[in-house]
Scaffold this motif. Structure first.
Motif, PDB file in Angstrom:
ATOM      1  N   HIS A 181      23.840 -31.809 -46.258  1.00  0.00           N
ATOM      2  CA  HIS A 181      22.130 -31.091 -46.342  1.00  0.00           C
ATOM      3  C   HIS A 181      22.523 -29.242 -46.995  1.00  0.00           C
ATOM      4  N   LEU A 182      23.923 -28.870 -46.621  1.00  0.00           N
ATOM      5  CA  LEU A 182      23.868 -27.448 -47.139  1.00  0.00           C
ATOM      6  C   LEU A 182      22.909 -27.172 -48.734  1.00  0.00           C
ATOM      7  N   PRO A 183      23.956 -27.616 -49.780  1.00  0.00           N
ATOM      8  CA  PRO A 183      23.402 -27.359 -50.861  1.00  0.00           C
ATOM      9  C   PRO A 183      21.224 -27.598 -51.233  1.00  0.00           C
ATOM     10  N   ILE A 184      21.506 -28.944 -50.773  1.00  0.00           N
ATOM     11  CA  ILE A 184      19.707 -28.949 -50.391  1.00  0.00           C
ATOM     12  C   ILE A 184      18.719 -28.270 -49.642  1.00  0.00           C
ATOM     13  N   VAL A 185      18.972 -27.562 -48.569  1.00  0.00           N
ATOM     14  CA  VAL A 185      18.123 -26.798 -47.808  1.00  0.00           C
ATOM     15  C   VAL A 185      18.309 -25.786 -48.280  1.00  0.00           C
ATOM     16  N   GLU A 186      19.480 -25.001 -49.619  1.00  0.00           N
ATOM     17  CA  GLU A 186      20.039 -24.071 -49.691  1.00  0.00           C
ATOM     18  C   GLU A 186      18.617 -24.053 -51.114  1.00  0.00           C
ATOM     19  N   LYS A 187      18.692 -24.588 -51.649  1.00  0.00           N
ATOM     20  CA  LYS A 187      17.545 -24.866 -52.847  1.00  0.00           C
ATOM     21  C   LYS A 187      16.430 -24.412 -51.878  1.00  0.00           C
ATOM     22  N   TYR A 188      15.909 -25.703 -51.096  1.00  0.00           N
ATOM     23  CA  TYR A 188      14.591 -24.986 -50.894  1.00  0.00           C
ATOM     24  C   TYR A 188      14.229 -24.361 -50.317  1.00  0.00           C
ATOM     25  N   TYR A 189      14.870 -23.377 -49.572  1.00  0.00           N
ATOM     26  CA  TYR A 189      15.078 -21.898 -48.555  1.00  0.00           C
ATOM     27  C   TYR A 189      14.653 -20.983 -49.877  1.00  0.00           C
ATOM     28  N   SER A 190      15.239 -21.803 -51.607  1.00  0.00           N
ATOM     29  CA  SER A 190      14.689 -20.720 -52.662  1.00  0.00           C
ATOM     30  C   SER A 190      13.529 -20.571 -53.115  1.00  0.00           C
ATOM     31  N   ASN A 191      12.961 -22.234 -53.414  1.00  0.00           N
ATOM     32  CA  ASN A 191      11.733 -22.342 -54.266  1.00  0.00           C
ATOM     33  C   ASN A 191      11.064 -22.898 -52.819  1.00  0.00           C
ATOM     34  N   LEU A 192      10.060 -22.259 -51.467  1.00  0.00           N
ATOM     35  CA  LEU A 192       9.389 -23.178 -51.149  1.00  0.00           C
ATOM     36  C   LEU A 192       8.536 -23.681 -51.651  1.00  0.00           C
ATOM     37  N   THR A 193       7.788 -23.332 -52.439  1.00  0.00           N
ATOM     38  CA  THR A 193       6.147 -23.865 -52.799  1.00  0.00           C
ATOM     39  C   THR A 193       6.785 -25.084 -53.883  1.00  0.00           C
ATOM     40  N   ASP A 194       8.613 -25.152 -54.283  1.00  0.00           N
ATOM     41  CA  ASP A 194       8.535 -26.328 -54.899  1.00  0.00           C
ATOM     42  C   ASP A 194       8.399 -27.963 -54.965  1.00  0.00           C
ATOM     43  N   VAL A 195       7.454 -28.645 -55.166  1.00  0.00           N
ATOM     44  CA  VAL A 195       7.309 -29.655 -53.867  1.00  0.00           C
ATOM     45  C   VAL A 195       8.780 -31.140 -54.016  1.00  0.00           C
ATOM     46  N   LYS A 196       8.923 -30.822 -55.512  1.00  0.00           N
ATOM     47  CA  LYS A 196      10.242 -31.454 -55.141  1.00  0.00           C
ATOM     48  C   LYS A 196      11.709 -31.228 -54.090  1.00  0.00           C
ATOM     49  N   SER A 197      11.773 -30.133 -54.437  1.00  0.00           N
ATOM     50  CA  SER A 197      12.934 -29.670 -52.581  1.00  0.00           C
ATOM     51  C   SER A 197      12.283 -29.757 -51.592  1.00  0.00           C
ATOM     52  N   PHE A 198      10.585 -29.539 -51.152  1.00  0.00           N
ATOM     53  CA  PHE A 198      10.235 -29.918 -50.145  1.00  0.00           C
ATOM     54  C   PHE A 198      10.581 -31.187 -49.829  1.00  0.00           C
ATOM     55  N   GLU A 199       9.995 -32.319 -50.582  1.00  0.00           N
ATOM     56  CA  GLU A 199      10.294 -33.809 -50.689  1.00  0.00           C
ATOM     57  C   GLU A 199      11.623 -33.890 -50.007  1.00  0.00           C
ATOM     58  N   ASN A 200      12.789 -33.503 -50.408  1.00  0.00           N
ATOM     59  CA  ASN A 200      13.970 -33.211 -49.704  1.00  0.00           C
ATOM     60  C   ASN A 200      14.347 -33.000 -48.621  1.00  0.00           C
ATOM     61  N   PHE A 201      13.883 -31.688 -48.299  1.00  0.00           N
ATOM     62  CA  PHE A 201      13.533 -31.820 -46.979  1.00  0.00           C
ATOM     63  C   PHE A 201      13.002 -32.747 -46.053  1.00  0.00           C
ATOM     64  N   ASN A 202      11.661 -33.243 -46.711  1.00  0.00           N
ATOM     65  CA  ASN A 202      11.129 -33.910 -45.486  1.00  0.00           C
ATOM     66  C   ASN A 202      11.762 -35.436 -45.928  1.00  0.00           C
TER      67      ASN A 202
END
Length: 559
Positions: A181-202
């Motif tokens: 999960h590390l690269p997935i969550v780090e990408k999301y943390y760095s751009n919380l407004t990016d919908v694709k990153s949120f969808e991966n976190f979701n």
């Protein structure tokens, strides 16, 4: 004296050491010099324990994730004993072994090494998954489906098709998840407004929820792992510079709280409550409005956690001083008095008295037992008082009085009953109820005495003295009862049998009895008192002591 490996036998309590020895210490590692970490199992529950020693092997620092209030819990002692008796495996490894390992790695044939690694990975699916993920370069191309598959595959690699996860297996899963999960969550943390990153976190969260539904474990490590991810999201949120970005990032969570199924995203709801905090009148006002509008469109009763949905949103609104805006949104929850009390109290404080009264009457109608109505009758009393409606107040007090026996309420109700015959019937009814409850209800007992005082019936009041009548009440009316029937009063108080022998445990009772004895000496001779005590002793059938007689006996012994 500091606790150390050399002196622990003289310091630690023997019984606690015995209890600690029943715990099982697993996977003990020396992660730094003199810093040990292990899992300690107590029955079916496992705890993370850390102990740090100094160069003298004295205890410097210790930590355990159990909830014991003891300074040094049995899990810490278990690990301490393990270190003292057996030592721990050092994660850094023995230097000599490390040198030998380095030499072998450098000298081994690459083809043989690759063959050996492949065979090892085929036999260990969790290691295979970690290897593939670590050496693949697909991070930027992850889709929600990929994230879900990776998360579920990690669990399957460890437990295969089992339904129960052992504590050691949970640790392996968390270790795998952390890497995957590390690269997935780090990408999301760095751009919380990016919908694709949120969808991966979701997708990650959805996978966790699916696993929770399918398997079971006594360990809380999985939920702690998820909570740590949400905590990092909160940290990243606090670093956002623009309010619009903050609302956009949290809006993604808000949109997924409820869906087509009967399950709510309670993790998201709790997270939003923490994120909004108590600052909703400023930055979170728009987000709260979005949450409320979404709540209005759904039926919370159809969800498994619908009550939690209502209570959490209500708390968010109230904590941010927005209840006046959304007071019509929230309805009472049947048989949930804690929530209903807060709801109705806020309605009254905002001046919505009619709505508050409507909710009170609805709950009273639904209640099957009279005592459950007390909370709502108290609210209706307050509403009638605020409305200055004496007729409504009298009506409410009629229902409330048999539970409170408030004498001022009695006088208020009695004065507003116009028919004399009805007055007598009501008086007789409430007095009868008070007498029935007097044995275990102090308010009912006190009311009976007050009513006799109002009617100036002090002779009748003597009949109301029983084994449960407090000496405070007796002393309050004692002089007037003596003047009404001197002989009967003396007989009654000495024939009274009390429920406790230990009058010295209650200083106030002892002082009251002392005052009562002084009053007796004022109106009775010593021979009258002695004769009455003798008669009471002859006719006594109970093993219980009369506290007044006991006090007099103790006083004579002390003299």
């Amino acid at each position: 004296m500091e606790l150390s490996i050399d002196n622990y036998k003289n310091i630690l309590p023997g019984n606690l050491v015995k209890r600690s020895e029943k715990c099982i210490v697993r996977e003990c590692d020396e992660i730094e010099k003199y810093k040990y970490q292990a899992y300690v199992d107590e029955n079916d529950v496992s705890f993370d324990v850390t102990i740090l020693l100094n160069d003298k092997k004295e205890l410097l620092h210790h930590n355990c994730d159990c909830k014991s209030k003891a300074a040094f819990c049995q899990h810490k002692i278990a690990l301490f004993l393990y270190i003292a008796k057996k030592g721990a495996k050092k994660s850094a490894g023995n230097p000599k072994k490390s040198d030998k390992l380095d030499m072998l790695v450098n000298e081994v044939d690459i083809a043989d090494l690759r063959k050996w690694i492949k065979e090892l990975l085929i036999k260990n699916k969790d290691m295979e998954l970690a290897f593939v993920h670590h050496f693949s370069n697909q991070t930027s191309k992850h889709t929600p489906q990929d994230v879900k598959k990776l998360t579920l595959d990690a669990v399957k690699a460890v437990i295969k098709n089992k339904r129960k996860i052992e504590v050691g297996e949970v640790k392996k899963i968390i270790d795998l998840w952390t890497e995957i999960h590390l690269p997935i969550v780090e990408k999301y943390y760095s751009n919380l407004t990016d919908v694709k990153s949120f969808e991966n976190f979701n997708a990650l969260v959805e996978s966790y929820e699916e696993i929770q539904r399918k398997v079971s474990s006594s360990s809380n490590k999985m939920i702690k792992y998820l909570e740590s991810l949400f905590a990092k999201v909160l940290t990243a949120l606090n670093e956002l510079q623009h309010e619009d970005d903050w609302n956009l990032a949290l809006g993604y969570f808000a949109d997924l709280i409820d869906g087509e199924s009967y399950n709510l995203r309670i993790h998201y709801l709790s997270f939003l409550e923490k994120a909004i905090g108590c600052d909703g009148t400023l930055k979170g006002k728009d987000l709260i409005d979005k949450l409320v509008k979404r709540y209005i469109k759904c039926d919370p009763t159809k969800f498994y956690d619908g009550k939690i949905y209502t209570e959490t949103l209500f708390n968010i609104v109230v904590n941010n001083d927005l209840f006046a805006v959304y007071h019509k949104v929230f309805k009472p929850i049947t048989f949930n008095n804690d929530y209903n009390e807060l709801l109705i109290d806020n309605l009254i404080n905002c001046g919505h008295l009619q709505l508050a009264e409507k909710y009170c009457r609805e709950q009273i109608k639904n209640n099957s037992r009279e005592e459950y109505n007390l909370l709502y009758l108290q609210f209706m009393k307050k509403i009638a008082f605020l409305e200055k409606d004496e007729n409504k107040l009298a009506e409410v007090l009629k229902y409330l009085f048999p539970n409170t026996f408030d004498f001022d309420d009695y006088l208020f109700i009695y004065s507003r009953i116009e028919n004399e015959e009805e007055k007598k019937k009501w008086r007789s009814k409430v007095l009868s109820r008070a007498r029935q409850l007097a044995n275990y209800n102090t308010d009912a007992m006190r009311f009976s005495f007050k009513l006799m005082e109002l009617d100036n019936k002090y002779g009748k009041m003597i009949d109301y003295i029983n084994d449960n009548t407090s000496y405070n009440i007796i002393f309050e009316y004692a002089e007037r009862m003596i003047l009404a029937d001197k002989k009967e009063f003396l007989k009654t108080i000495f024939n009274k049998t009390d429920h406790t022998y230990y009058m010295d445990e209650d200083r106030e009772v002892t002082e009251t009895i002392s005052k009562l004895l002084g009053l007796l000496k004022k109106y009775y001779t010593e021979s009258e008192i002695k004769k009455s005590i003798d008669n009471a002793s002859k006719s006594s059938w109970s093993y219980r002591t009369n506290m007044l007689i006991a006090f007099m006996a103790d006083t004579r012994i002390q003299k």
